[in-house]
Design a protein around this motif. Structure first.
Motif, PDB file in Angstrom:
ATOM      1  N   ASP A   1      50.027 -22.072 -39.597  1.00  0.00           N
ATOM      2  CA  ASP A   1      51.318 -21.392 -39.452  1.00  0.00           C
ATOM      3  C   ASP A   1      52.124 -21.989 -38.302  1.00  0.00           C
ATOM      4  OD1 ASP A   1      50.879 -19.711 -41.571  1.00  0.00           O
ATOM      5  OD2 ASP A   1      50.115 -18.060 -40.350  1.00  0.00           O
ATOM      6  N   LEU A   2      51.445 -22.272 -37.190  1.00  0.00           N
ATOM      7  CA  LEU A   2      52.121 -22.870 -36.037  1.00  0.00           C
ATOM      8  C   LEU A   2      52.720 -24.219 -36.411  1.00  0.00           C
ATOM      9  CD1 LEU A   2      52.541 -22.657 -32.838  1.00  0.00           C
ATOM     10  CD2 LEU A   2      50.609 -24.221 -32.730  1.00  0.00           C
ATOM     11  N   TYR A   3      51.936 -25.038 -37.125  1.00  0.00           N
ATOM     12  CA  TYR A   3      52.423 -26.372 -37.468  1.00  0.00           C
ATOM     13  C   TYR A   3      53.474 -26.334 -38.572  1.00  0.00           C
ATOM     14  CZ  TYR A   3      49.901 -29.307 -34.312  1.00  0.00           C
ATOM     15  OH  TYR A   3      49.496 -29.932 -33.165  1.00  0.00           O
TER      16      TYR A   3
ATOM     17  N   TRP B   1      48.803 -19.690 -28.450  1.00  0.00           N
ATOM     18  CA  TRP B   1      49.039 -20.967 -29.125  1.00  0.00           C
ATOM     19  C   TRP B   1      50.359 -21.569 -28.644  1.00  0.00           C
ATOM     20  CZ3 TRP B   1      46.003 -24.079 -31.597  1.00  0.00           C
ATOM     21  CH2 TRP B   1      44.904 -23.606 -32.324  1.00  0.00           C
ATOM     22  N   TRP B   2      51.403 -20.741 -28.604  1.00  0.00           N
ATOM     23  CA  TRP B   2      52.728 -21.206 -28.195  1.00  0.00           C
ATOM     24  C   TRP B   2      52.696 -21.747 -26.770  1.00  0.00           C
ATOM     25  CZ3 TRP B   2      56.495 -19.961 -24.556  1.00  0.00           C
ATOM     26  CH2 TRP B   2      57.793 -20.395 -24.834  1.00  0.00           C
ATOM     27  N   MET B   3      52.061 -20.998 -25.879  1.00  0.00           N
ATOM     28  CA  MET B   3      52.004 -21.409 -24.482  1.00  0.00           C
ATOM     29  C   MET B   3      51.218 -22.703 -24.304  1.00  0.00           C
ATOM     30  SD  MET B   3      53.000 -20.818 -21.430  1.00  0.00           S
ATOM     31  CE  MET B   3      53.641 -19.136 -21.498  1.00  0.00           C
ATOM     32  N   ASN B   4      50.131 -22.857 -25.039  1.00  0.00           N
ATOM     33  CA  ASN B   4      49.341 -24.090 -24.943  1.00  0.00           C
ATOM     34  C   ASN B   4      50.166 -25.306 -25.356  1.00  0.00           C
ATOM     35  OD1 ASN B   4      47.117 -22.680 -24.065  1.00  0.00           O
ATOM     36  ND2 ASN B   4      46.127 -22.583 -26.058  1.00  0.00           N
ATOM     37  N   HIS B   5      50.991 -25.141 -26.374  1.00  0.00           N
ATOM     38  CA  HIS B   5      51.845 -26.250 -26.803  1.00  0.00           C
ATOM     39  C   HIS B   5      52.932 -26.537 -25.777  1.00  0.00           C
ATOM     40  CE1 HIS B   5      51.008 -27.632 -31.034  1.00  0.00           C
ATOM     41  NE2 HIS B   5      50.027 -26.796 -30.779  1.00  0.00           N
ATOM     42  N   MET B   6      53.450 -25.503 -25.172  1.00  0.00           N
ATOM     43  CA  MET B   6      54.490 -25.694 -24.166  1.00  0.00           C
ATOM     44  C   MET B   6      53.955 -26.433 -22.946  1.00  0.00           C
ATOM     45  SD  MET B   6      57.389 -24.545 -25.209  1.00  0.00           S
ATOM     46  CE  MET B   6      58.187 -24.546 -23.616  1.00  0.00           C
ATOM     47  N   THR B   7      52.817 -25.982 -22.435  1.00  0.00           N
ATOM     48  CA  THR B   7      52.293 -26.574 -21.193  1.00  0.00           C
ATOM     49  C   THR B   7      51.760 -27.989 -21.406  1.00  0.00           C
ATOM     50  OG1 THR B   7      50.134 -25.506 -21.568  1.00  0.00           O
ATOM     51  CG2 THR B   7      51.717 -24.344 -20.170  1.00  0.00           C
TER      52      THR B   7
ATOM     53  N   ILE C   1      63.566 -32.252 -29.493  1.00  0.00           N
ATOM     54  CA  ILE C   1      62.207 -31.822 -29.153  1.00  0.00           C
ATOM     55  C   ILE C   1      61.877 -30.600 -29.998  1.00  0.00           C
ATOM     56  CG2 ILE C   1      60.756 -30.805 -27.345  1.00  0.00           C
ATOM     57  CD1 ILE C   1      62.055 -32.617 -25.337  1.00  0.00           C
ATOM     58  N   SER C   2      60.706 -30.639 -30.595  1.00  0.00           N
ATOM     59  CA  SER C   2      60.289 -29.531 -31.452  1.00  0.00           C
ATOM     60  C   SER C   2      59.712 -28.407 -30.594  1.00  0.00           C
ATOM     61  CB  SER C   2      59.239 -30.001 -32.463  1.00  0.00           C
ATOM     62  OG  SER C   2      58.783 -28.927 -33.242  1.00  0.00           O
ATOM     63  N   VAL C   3      60.519 -27.366 -30.402  1.00  0.00           N
ATOM     64  CA  VAL C   3      60.052 -26.195 -29.649  1.00  0.00           C
ATOM     65  C   VAL C   3      59.277 -25.304 -30.617  1.00  0.00           C
ATOM     66  CG1 VAL C   3      60.735 -24.220 -28.245  1.00  0.00           C
ATOM     67  CG2 VAL C   3      62.082 -26.337 -28.162  1.00  0.00           C
ATOM     68  N   PRO C   4      58.007 -25.010 -30.332  1.00  0.00           N
ATOM     69  CA  PRO C   4      57.216 -24.199 -31.268  1.00  0.00           C
ATOM     70  C   PRO C   4      57.877 -22.851 -31.527  1.00  0.00           C
ATOM     71  CG  PRO C   4      55.833 -25.065 -29.480  1.00  0.00           C
ATOM     72  CD  PRO C   4      57.250 -25.354 -29.116  1.00  0.00           C
ATOM     73  N   HIS C   5      57.743 -22.358 -32.753  1.00  0.00           N
ATOM     74  CA  HIS C   5      58.280 -21.037 -33.084  1.00  0.00           C
ATOM     75  C   HIS C   5      57.416 -19.953 -32.454  1.00  0.00           C
ATOM     76  CE1 HIS C   5      60.669 -22.332 -36.909  1.00  0.00           C
ATOM     77  NE2 HIS C   5      60.805 -23.194 -35.928  1.00  0.00           N
ATOM     78  N   LEU C   6      58.047 -18.883 -32.021  1.00  0.00           N
ATOM     79  CA  LEU C   6      57.321 -17.738 -31.489  1.00  0.00           C
ATOM     80  C   LEU C   6      56.736 -16.903 -32.626  1.00  0.00           C
ATOM     81  CD1 LEU C   6      59.870 -16.570 -28.775  1.00  0.00           C
ATOM     82  CD2 LEU C   6      57.564 -17.393 -28.317  1.00  0.00           C
TER      83      LEU C   6
ATOM     84  N   GLY D   1      55.767 -24.135 -38.590  1.00  0.00           N
ATOM     85  CA  GLY D   1      56.962 -23.922 -37.781  1.00  0.00           C
ATOM     86  C   GLY D   1      57.449 -25.214 -37.155  1.00  0.00           C
ATOM     87  N   HIS D   2      56.512 -26.030 -36.656  1.00  0.00           N
ATOM     88  CA  HIS D   2      56.883 -27.341 -36.111  1.00  0.00           C
ATOM     89  C   HIS D   2      57.585 -28.186 -37.174  1.00  0.00           C
ATOM     90  CE1 HIS D   2      55.748 -27.980 -32.009  1.00  0.00           C
ATOM     91  NE2 HIS D   2      54.492 -27.645 -32.182  1.00  0.00           N
ATOM     92  N   LEU D   3      56.986 -28.246 -38.356  1.00  0.00           N
ATOM     93  CA  LEU D   3      57.541 -29.082 -39.421  1.00  0.00           C
ATOM     94  C   LEU D   3      58.941 -28.637 -39.818  1.00  0.00           C
ATOM     95  CD1 LEU D   3      54.355 -29.484 -41.646  1.00  0.00           C
ATOM     96  CD2 LEU D   3      55.345 -31.181 -40.101  1.00  0.00           C
ATOM     97  N   ALA D   4      59.193 -27.328 -39.734  1.00  0.00           N
ATOM     98  CA  ALA D   4      60.521 -26.801 -40.070  1.00  0.00           C
ATOM     99  C   ALA D   4      61.583 -27.269 -39.084  1.00  0.00           C
ATOM    100  CB  ALA D   4      60.477 -25.277 -40.113  1.00  0.00           C
ATOM    101  N   ASN D   5      61.166 -27.687 -37.875  1.00  0.00           N
ATOM    102  CA  ASN D   5      62.120 -28.150 -36.865  1.00  0.00           C
ATOM    103  C   ASN D   5      62.592 -29.581 -37.120  1.00  0.00           C
ATOM    104  OD1 ASN D   5      61.886 -25.764 -35.410  1.00  0.00           O
ATOM    105  ND2 ASN D   5      60.287 -26.542 -34.069  1.00  0.00           N
ATOM    106  N   TYR D   6      61.771 -30.377 -37.817  1.00  0.00           N
ATOM    107  CA  TYR D   6      62.038 -31.811 -37.851  1.00  0.00           C
ATOM    108  C   TYR D   6      63.221 -32.244 -38.718  1.00  0.00           C
ATOM    109  CZ  TYR D   6      58.394 -33.092 -34.691  1.00  0.00           C
ATOM    110  OH  TYR D   6      57.665 -33.239 -33.545  1.00  0.00           O
ATOM    111  N   PRO D   7      63.596 -31.539 -39.785  1.00  0.00           N
ATOM    112  CA  PRO D   7      64.821 -31.963 -40.497  1.00  0.00           C
ATOM    113  C   PRO D   7      66.041 -32.019 -39.590  1.00  0.00           C
ATOM    114  CG  PRO D   7      63.568 -30.471 -41.882  1.00  0.00           C
ATOM    115  CD  PRO D   7      62.863 -30.503 -40.543  1.00  0.00           C
TER     116      PRO D   7
END
Length: 460
Positions: free
Chosen positions: A368-370, A206-212, A178-183, A372-378
């Motif tokens: 910037d938020l996305y 932004w982070w909280m909106n993605h989490m919830t 699961i891609s946890v957004p970067h803080l 960070g998401h993309l960096a999680n996927y590898p």
């Protein structure tokens, strides 16, 4: 007389008055009396200061060594590639599978576009108020406190950035696919400057909106503890320790997944994963390019455009001042109109300087938020690829490995599907906001120019 204590977890000092301590280090504690969850003492290097009370355990002669650890194991190391587990990890995983309760089950369903996380039946949101500066230890320590109010409780709790940081670490450890957004990034200096505080709050929102909005993350125990535990320090510590002792982390997370009845076609899964890898690579490249363009255009608006409009405005005003030398009564209206036109252009220059905060910066924040998401996927894709490789390399264990690979593939594709749904929602919403702000901006300019135009009416 100072007491001795054994350090349970590493702690790195971040603020004046704190000292760093390391796991298994013996430290001296000056008093057992806690101050807002902190103790004062001396580490093995002779440094004196504050450290978290929950990170140490006081040694008493009549308590056994095993009890001195309170039965808690050391915190688990966070890894970005949970698929790289040893055989002993795997054996522990099979034992852990026996303790998975129905409430821990995470359901993947088959949607019209493939596997999806089961829809959240109890969605909620969470607001983050403007932070307030707090102090403790008679002003020795200062920090920013954020008020969080989730809609499913409507009860505000207060959290510091370090609490968000702790939560992020737990979630990364808990959910390998699961891609946890970067803080928002940390900052060593200027932590209490208004611009930094405002930018960090926007990033946390932004982070909280993605989490919830994530059907799995939003309802996991550690996130709910973060959102709902009040000012009771003991309850907060118990929840933290429970999360840090969680066995269903890393590879064991997959024992909690409930998949659709019909298994996936692994060749089709592999093709979908390869397609997503290509997509993320292209999206990342475009984000970098677009952010560069936005940054440059914002700079031009805030400096170049403003300066040019002000130069034009000054030219009109100077022309009006020259015309005033004529001292003819019939030219007075024109002179005033020219002066007003000059003021209008200078005001428009200010509009341009202020506008990027309204329409371009929010897009840059989203990019910037996305990124960070993309960096999680590898790492996420690496987990799935590892499972698929084992299936190909070990045909004799095909049944058991196929089942495990199917679980990992379902979870990975469900997360990819969630990413795409969220991406469409976020970029649609942000582009709507951008265009509305652009319309308001140009309407504002038009209104200013129309006011200037009316100054030239003959009856003025």
């Amino acid at each position: 007389m100072a007491l001795k204590a054994k350090v349970l977890y590493d702690f790195h000092a971040e603020n004046p008055g704190e000292i760093s301590i390391a796991e298994n280090e013996l430290v001296s504690v000056f008093t057992e009396e806690e101050l807002d969850g902190w103790l004062e003492g001396e580490n093995s290097r002779g440094e004196v200061g504050l450290f978290p009370a929950s990170y140490v355990d006081i040694i008493r002669d009549h308590i056994s060594t095993s009890a001195s650890n309170n039965g808690f194991s050391s915190p688990k190391t966070i890894t970005q590639s949970p698929a790289r587990t040893s055989s002993s990890d795997s054996q522990r995983g099979f034992k852990a599978s026996a303790f998975v309760k129905d409430g821990d089950k995470i359901v993947v369903v088959m949607g019209s576009n493939g596997p999806e996380w089961q829809e959240d039946p109890y969605p909620f949101t969470c607001t983050i108020d403007d932070p307030t500066k707090q102090t403790k230890f008679k002003g020795m320590k200062s920090y920013m406190s954020y008020g969080l109010t989730p809609t499913h409780t409507n009860i505000q709790v207060n959290r510091r950035y370090k609490h968000f940081d702790w939560l992020y670490a737990r979630l990364v450890e808990r959910f390998p696919v699961i891609s946890v957004p970067h803080l928002p990034e940390k900052q060593a200096t200027g932590r209490f400057e208004e611009d930094f505080i405002s930018k960090r709050r926007k990033g946390l929102i932004w982070w909280m909106n993605h989490m919830t909005s994530h059907p799995v993350l939003a309802h996991c125990d550690v996130f709910q503890h973060f959102l709902t535990c009040g000012a009771d320090e003991k309850a907060w510590k118990m929840g933290k320790r429970r999360a840090e002792r969680d066995d269903l982390v890393g590879a064991n997370f997959f024992f909690t997944i409930s998949t659709p009845t019909v298994p996936l076609d692994l060749q089709e899964v592999e093709n979908n994963i390869e397609g997503f890898k290509t997509f993320t690579k292209k999206m990342d490249e475009n984000i970098v390019s677009m952010n560069t363009t936005i940054t440059e255009f914002s700079r031009k608006q805030m400096t170049g455009f403003k300066k040019e409009y002000q130069k034009v405005g000054q030219s009109f005003r100077l022309l009006g001042q020259v015309f005033e030398l004529d001292q003819q009564a019939h030219s007075a209206g024109l002179n005033k109109a020219l002066a007003y036109t000059g003021e209008a252009y200078e005001a428009i220059g200010e509009y341009f300087a202020e506008q990027p905060r309204q329409d371009l910066e929010p897009i840059s924040d989203l990019l910037d938020l996305y990124r960070g998401h993309l960096a999680n996927y590898p790492d996420i894709i690496h987990v799935q690829k590892g499972a698929l490789t084992k299936v190909k390399d070990c045909p004799k264990q095909e049944g058991e490995l196929h089942e495990r690979c199917n679980i990992i593939s379902c979870a990975t594709l469900a997360e990819i599907q969630h990413f795409h749904r969220t991406r469409v929602r976020d970029f649609r919403s942000q582009m709507q906001h951008h265009l509305r702000q652009q319309i308001i901006f140009f309407q504002k300019i038009t209104a200013k120019l129309e006011e200037a135009l009316h100054k030239y009416d003959d009856d003025q």
